[in-house]
Scaffold this motif. Sequence first.
Motif, PDB file in Angstrom:
ATOM      1  N   ARG A   1      -5.697  -3.522  -1.736  1.00 31.39           N
ATOM      2  CA  ARG A   1      -7.102  -3.192  -1.465  1.00 31.39           C
ATOM      3  C   ARG A   1      -7.659  -2.388  -2.632  1.00 31.39           C
ATOM      4  NH1 ARG A   1      -9.902  -2.817   3.021  1.00 31.39           N
ATOM      5  NH2 ARG A   1     -10.326  -0.592   2.788  1.00 31.39           N
ATOM      6  N   THR A   2      -8.876  -2.737  -3.042  1.00 30.96           N
ATOM      7  CA  THR A   2      -9.521  -2.055  -4.160  1.00 30.96           C
ATOM      8  C   THR A   2     -10.778  -1.329  -3.685  1.00 30.96           C
ATOM      9  OG1 THR A   2     -10.890  -3.970  -4.704  1.00 30.96           O
ATOM     10  CG2 THR A   2      -8.698  -3.841  -5.747  1.00 30.96           C
ATOM     11  N   VAL A   3     -11.385  -0.593  -4.612  1.00 28.08           N
ATOM     12  CA  VAL A   3     -12.648   0.085  -4.297  1.00 28.08           C
ATOM     13  C   VAL A   3     -13.697  -0.950  -3.873  1.00 28.08           C
ATOM     14  CG1 VAL A   3     -14.539   1.438  -5.285  1.00 28.08           C
ATOM     15  CG2 VAL A   3     -12.164   2.032  -5.833  1.00 28.08           C
ATOM     16  N   GLN A   4     -13.673  -2.131  -4.473  1.00 25.27           N
ATOM     17  CA  GLN A   4     -14.611  -3.197  -4.092  1.00 25.27           C
ATOM     18  C   GLN A   4     -14.428  -3.589  -2.631  1.00 25.27           C
ATOM     19  OE1 GLN A   4     -17.106  -4.749  -5.532  1.00 25.27           O
ATOM     20  NE2 GLN A   4     -17.394  -6.294  -3.944  1.00 25.27           N
ATOM     21  N   ASP A   5     -13.175  -3.692  -2.187  1.00 18.03           N
ATOM     22  CA  ASP A   5     -12.904  -4.044  -0.794  1.00 18.03           C
ATOM     23  C   ASP A   5     -13.460  -2.988   0.163  1.00 18.03           C
ATOM     24  OD1 ASP A   5     -11.524  -6.399  -1.475  1.00 18.03           O
ATOM     25  OD2 ASP A   5      -9.679  -5.272  -1.841  1.00 18.03           O
ATOM     26  N   VAL A   6     -13.336  -1.728  -0.236  1.00 19.43           N
ATOM     27  CA  VAL A   6     -13.859  -0.640   0.590  1.00 19.43           C
ATOM     28  C   VAL A   6     -15.374  -0.759   0.710  1.00 19.43           C
ATOM     29  CG1 VAL A   6     -14.157   1.866   0.756  1.00 19.43           C
ATOM     30  CG2 VAL A   6     -11.972   0.928   0.012  1.00 19.43           C
ATOM     31  N   LEU A   7     -16.051  -1.060  -0.407  1.00 20.30           N
ATOM     32  CA  LEU A   7     -17.501  -1.221  -0.383  1.00 20.30           C
ATOM     33  C   LEU A   7     -17.909  -2.371   0.535  1.00 20.30           C
ATOM     34  CD1 LEU A   7     -18.344  -0.769  -4.180  1.00 20.30           C
ATOM     35  CD2 LEU A   7     -19.040   0.733  -2.319  1.00 20.30           C
ATOM     36  N   VAL A   8     -17.169  -3.462   0.461  1.00 14.26           N
ATOM     37  CA  VAL A   8     -17.476  -4.620   1.313  1.00 14.26           C
ATOM     38  C   VAL A   8     -17.322  -4.255   2.782  1.00 14.26           C
ATOM     39  CG1 VAL A   8     -16.726  -6.932   1.966  1.00 14.26           C
ATOM     40  CG2 VAL A   8     -16.873  -6.312  -0.447  1.00 14.26           C
TER      41      VAL A   8
ATOM     42  N   MET B   1       0.837  -1.200   0.000  1.00 17.91           N
ATOM     43  CA  MET B   1       0.000   0.000   0.000  1.00 17.91           C
ATOM     44  C   MET B   1       0.874   1.253   0.000  1.00 17.91           C
ATOM     45  SD  MET B   1      -3.250   1.036   0.245  1.00 17.91           S
ATOM     46  CE  MET B   1      -4.251   2.418   0.811  1.00 17.91           C
ATOM     47  N   LEU B   2       1.839   1.301   0.904  1.00 20.39           N
ATOM     48  CA  LEU B   2       2.725   2.476   0.995  1.00 20.39           C
ATOM     49  C   LEU B   2       3.547   2.629  -0.286  1.00 20.39           C
ATOM     50  CD1 LEU B   2       3.967   2.108   4.688  1.00 20.39           C
ATOM     51  CD2 LEU B   2       2.389   3.829   3.800  1.00 20.39           C
ATOM     52  N   GLY B   3       4.015   1.514  -0.825  1.00 25.61           N
ATOM     53  CA  GLY B   3       4.818   1.585  -2.038  1.00 25.61           C
ATOM     54  C   GLY B   3       4.028   2.113  -3.222  1.00 25.61           C
ATOM     55  N   MET B   4       2.780   1.644  -3.391  1.00 25.61           N
ATOM     56  CA  MET B   4       1.949   2.100  -4.506  1.00 25.61           C
ATOM     57  C   MET B   4       1.514   3.567  -4.331  1.00 25.61           C
ATOM     58  SD  MET B   4       1.822  -0.247  -6.785  1.00 25.61           S
ATOM     59  CE  MET B   4       3.558  -0.522  -6.328  1.00 25.61           C
ATOM     60  N   VAL B   5       1.264   3.966  -3.076  1.00 31.12           N
ATOM     61  CA  VAL B   5       0.948   5.380  -2.809  1.00 31.12           C
ATOM     62  C   VAL B   5       2.136   6.252  -3.210  1.00 31.12           C
ATOM     63  CG1 VAL B   5       0.540   7.088  -1.001  1.00 31.12           C
ATOM     64  CG2 VAL B   5      -0.748   4.944  -0.995  1.00 31.12           C
ATOM     65  N   ALA B   6       3.345   5.822  -2.803  1.00 32.37           N
ATOM     66  CA  ALA B   6       4.554   6.583  -3.134  1.00 32.37           C
ATOM     67  C   ALA B   6       4.775   6.638  -4.643  1.00 32.37           C
ATOM     68  CB  ALA B   6       5.772   5.968  -2.444  1.00 32.37           C
ATOM     69  N   LEU B   7       4.549   5.515  -5.336  1.00 33.90           N
ATOM     70  CA  LEU B   7       4.711   5.487  -6.792  1.00 33.90           C
ATOM     71  C   LEU B   7       3.701   6.415  -7.462  1.00 33.90           C
ATOM     72  CD1 LEU B   7       6.014   4.375  -9.326  1.00 33.90           C
ATOM     73  CD2 LEU B   7       4.444   2.418  -9.216  1.00 33.90           C
ATOM     74  N   THR B   8       2.466   6.393  -6.982  1.00 32.43           N
ATOM     75  CA  THR B   8       1.436   7.295  -7.523  1.00 32.43           C
ATOM     76  C   THR B   8       1.861   8.750  -7.393  1.00 32.43           C
ATOM     77  OG1 THR B   8      -0.309   5.729  -6.906  1.00 32.43           O
ATOM     78  CG2 THR B   8      -0.975   7.991  -7.349  1.00 32.43           C
ATOM     79  N   MET B   9       2.338   9.114  -6.211  1.00 29.83           N
ATOM     80  CA  MET B   9       2.757  10.491  -5.971  1.00 29.83           C
ATOM     81  C   MET B   9       3.952  10.865  -6.848  1.00 29.83           C
ATOM     82  SD  MET B   9       2.291  10.534  -1.800  1.00 29.83           S
ATOM     83  CE  MET B   9       2.690  12.283  -1.605  1.00 29.83           C
ATOM     84  N   ALA B  10       4.873   9.918  -7.036  1.00 28.11           N
ATOM     85  CA  ALA B  10       6.054  10.183  -7.867  1.00 28.11           C
ATOM     86  C   ALA B  10       5.651  10.431  -9.322  1.00 28.11           C
ATOM     87  CB  ALA B  10       7.029   9.011  -7.782  1.00 28.11           C
ATOM     88  N   ILE B  11       4.718   9.624  -9.835  1.00 27.01           N
ATOM     89  CA  ILE B  11       4.249   9.810 -11.211  1.00 27.01           C
ATOM     90  C   ILE B  11       3.588  11.178 -11.373  1.00 27.01           C
ATOM     91  CG2 ILE B  11       2.628   8.984 -12.962  1.00 27.01           C
ATOM     92  CD1 ILE B  11       3.093   6.153 -11.859  1.00 27.01           C
ATOM     93  N   ILE B  12       2.727  11.535 -10.403  1.00 26.97           N
ATOM     94  CA  ILE B  12       2.027  12.824 -10.475  1.00 26.97           C
ATOM     95  C   ILE B  12       3.024  13.977 -10.445  1.00 26.97           C
ATOM     96  CG2 ILE B  12       0.414  14.361  -9.262  1.00 26.97           C
ATOM     97  CD1 ILE B  12      -1.035  11.825  -8.292  1.00 26.97           C
ATOM     98  N   TYR B  13       4.088  13.829  -9.681  1.00 23.85           N
ATOM     99  CA  TYR B  13       5.076  14.915  -9.538  1.00 23.85           C
ATOM    100  C   TYR B  13       5.994  15.026 -10.756  1.00 23.85           C
ATOM    101  CZ  TYR B  13       8.821  17.797  -7.629  1.00 23.85           C
ATOM    102  OH  TYR B  13       9.744  18.794  -7.445  1.00 23.85           O
ATOM    103  N   PHE B  14       6.489  13.880 -11.247  1.00 27.41           N
ATOM    104  CA  PHE B  14       7.528  13.925 -12.283  1.00 27.41           C
ATOM    105  C   PHE B  14       6.983  13.913 -13.706  1.00 27.41           C
ATOM    106  CE2 PHE B  14      10.020  12.201  -8.675  1.00 27.41           C
ATOM    107  CZ  PHE B  14      11.048  13.138  -8.668  1.00 27.41           C
ATOM    108  N   LEU B  15       5.820  13.297 -13.961  1.00 28.44           N
ATOM    109  CA  LEU B  15       5.327  13.186 -15.334  1.00 28.44           C
ATOM    110  C   LEU B  15       5.145  14.539 -16.034  1.00 28.44           C
ATOM    111  CD1 LEU B  15       4.428  11.280 -17.583  1.00 28.44           C
ATOM    112  CD2 LEU B  15       2.099  11.417 -16.673  1.00 28.44           C
ATOM    113  N   PRO B  16       4.599  15.572 -15.344  1.00 36.13           N
ATOM    114  CA  PRO B  16       4.442  16.867 -16.032  1.00 36.13           C
ATOM    115  C   PRO B  16       5.765  17.473 -16.513  1.00 36.13           C
ATOM    116  CG  PRO B  16       3.107  16.806 -14.043  1.00 36.13           C
ATOM    117  CD  PRO B  16       3.984  15.598 -14.005  1.00 36.13           C
ATOM    118  N   LYS B  17       6.890  17.042 -15.942  1.00 38.42           N
ATOM    119  CA  LYS B  17       8.186  17.547 -16.402  1.00 38.42           C
ATOM    120  C   LYS B  17       8.572  16.914 -17.743  1.00 38.42           C
ATOM    121  CE  LYS B  17       9.722  17.995 -11.576  1.00 38.42           C
ATOM    122  NZ  LYS B  17       9.574  19.440 -11.460  1.00 38.42           N
ATOM    123  N   LEU B  18       7.931  15.771 -18.076  1.00 43.42           N
ATOM    124  CA  LEU B  18       8.222  15.076 -19.335  1.00 43.42           C
ATOM    125  C   LEU B  18       7.172  15.379 -20.399  1.00 43.42           C
ATOM    126  CD1 LEU B  18       9.204  11.578 -17.853  1.00 43.42           C
ATOM    127  CD2 LEU B  18      10.739  13.432 -18.534  1.00 43.42           C
TER     128      LEU B  18
END
Length: 518
Positions: free
Chosen positions: A202-209, A159-176
Amino acid sequence: MFQLILSRSQSLKSDLLSGLTVALALVPEAVAFAFVAGVEPLVGLYAAFMVGLITAAIGGRPGMISGATGALAVVMVSLVATHGVEYLFATVVLMGVLQVLAGVFRLGKFIRLVPHPVMLGFVNGLAIVIFMAQLQQFQFLDPVTGELAWLQGEQMTLMLGMVALTMAIIYFLPKLTKAIPSSLAAIITIVAISIGLDMDLRTVQDVLVDMTGDPVATIAGGLPQFHFPSVPLNLETLKIIFPYALILAAIGLIESLLTLTLIDEITETRGRGNKECIGQGVANVATGFFGGMGGCAMIGQSMININSGGRGRASGISAALFLLAFILVGSSLIEMIPVAALVGVMFMVVLGTFEWASFRLLGRIPTSDTLVGITVAVVTVLTDLAIAVVVGVLMSTLVFAWKHAKNMHFDIEEKDGVKIYKPTGPLFFASIHHFRDQFDPINDPQEVIVDFARSRVSDHSGIEAIDALAERYMKQGKTLHLRHLSPECIKLLHKARKLIEVNVIEDPKYSIADDELG
C-alpha cells in the motif's frame, strides 16, 4: 574559525536532511487530519506548510514541528459540518488572534504549573494515540462492502515485514553511521525495495484513494492563495465562531507548550513559551487567510525531527518548504512511498516517546502521583489532550491541598488561666475545618490567645475562618487575642480586627491570595 564554520555546516546539513524526513511523514498525517475535519486534503497540506514555516521562523522553540493536528481536527469537524469551510477559515483567524494575545499577556508561563505526573501521562497517552492512529494503515476500503477491512494474507505479511525492516534500519543504522538520518535512509530503502522487487505494498496514493473514493486522487496543487473568509462580518458570525476559536486556541497552546517542554527536557535547552504563543498565533492568522485549517505543535513529527538530528530553525523551515515542493512538483514521487515505511517511522517515534521508566516508578512514588499519570494518559486516549491536562492539573491540585491540609497541627498549653493555641502549617481552604475543630469556646477559659507565629494565612478562606472564630468567642463573652498576623492579613480581617495584637518587630510580612486586594 574553521571548526565553527564546519560545525555550522554540519548542523545545517542535519537540519535539512531531518526536514526532508519530517516532510515525508507530514503528507499522510496532514491529509488524514484534513479528512477528520471534513475538508479537502490541500486544506490540511496548506496548513501544515504555513503553520510549520511561520512557527519554525518566529516561534519560541527551534526544532519543534507544527502543522495540522488531530486534536484540533476533531473540534473543527462539527463547525465545518454545520456552517461550512468558510466559517472554519474565519475561526482559525480568530484563534490565531487569541493565541497572540496569550503571548502578549505572557500567559505561556502558566505551563510551569503542569506537574510532572501530568507530563508523564501526557507523553504516554500521546504515544498510545500515535500508535493507534497507525493501525488504520493496516486496513483498506473494501470495494464490496464499502467498509474498512484488515489486510489479509500476503499483503499483511509484506506490510508487517516492511514495517519491521524500517524499524530495524532506524535502530541499527546510527550505530554504523550518522551521515544521514536513519529515518530518511529507512524510507529510501523501503521505496527502493518496493519498486525494485515490484512488491504489492500500500502506498500514499492508495491511502488517498481510500479517503476520497477518487481513483485519481492526488496531493498535487498550486501555491496557497490569499482568500478573505466569505462570512458576514457581524455579531452573529462572532457568536458562532468565538466558542470554537477559544477552544481551538486553548488546545493548540496547551499541546504546543507541553511539546515545547518535552523537547526542552530531551535537548537540555530552554524554549520561550510566550514567544511560541505569538508564533503559533501569527501562523494561524496567516493560514486562515490562505485557505488552511490551522494547527499547532506536532509531537510525533517533532520527535522525528529531534531524533533525526534536527535542532535549529532550519529543520522546521526546510520541512515546510519540502512539503510545498511535494505539493507543487513532487506529488507523483511522494504518492509512490509505501505506507509501511511511514508506519515504521511512527512506531519508532512511539517507542521513543513513551516513558518506559514510568513502569519502574510504580510503587516508588506516591500512589496519588501514579493515579494522576494513569488518568491523564487514559483521558488523552479517550478524549483529547486539553481535557486530559485540565483533569490532571485539577487532580494534582486537590492532592496537594489535601496533603497540606493534613500538615496543620496544634500545640496547646495553659498558663495562669490563659489558654494558648499555637497552630503550625498553612491556613487555607482545605485546612479551615481542622483549624475550627481545635477550639472549644464554651469550655475554654475567659482569656484565649491564638499565636500564628508558626502558621501562615494563605487565602480568603483562612481570613474568614479567623473572623468566624472571633465571633464564636465574642458570643461566649470571652477575650480572644490574635498574635503574629501579617499586615495584609490584618487589613482583610473585619470582625476580628480589634482582637489583634500588633508587634512591628515580630509580626511576619507576606501576601495573601485574595481578590479584595486587587
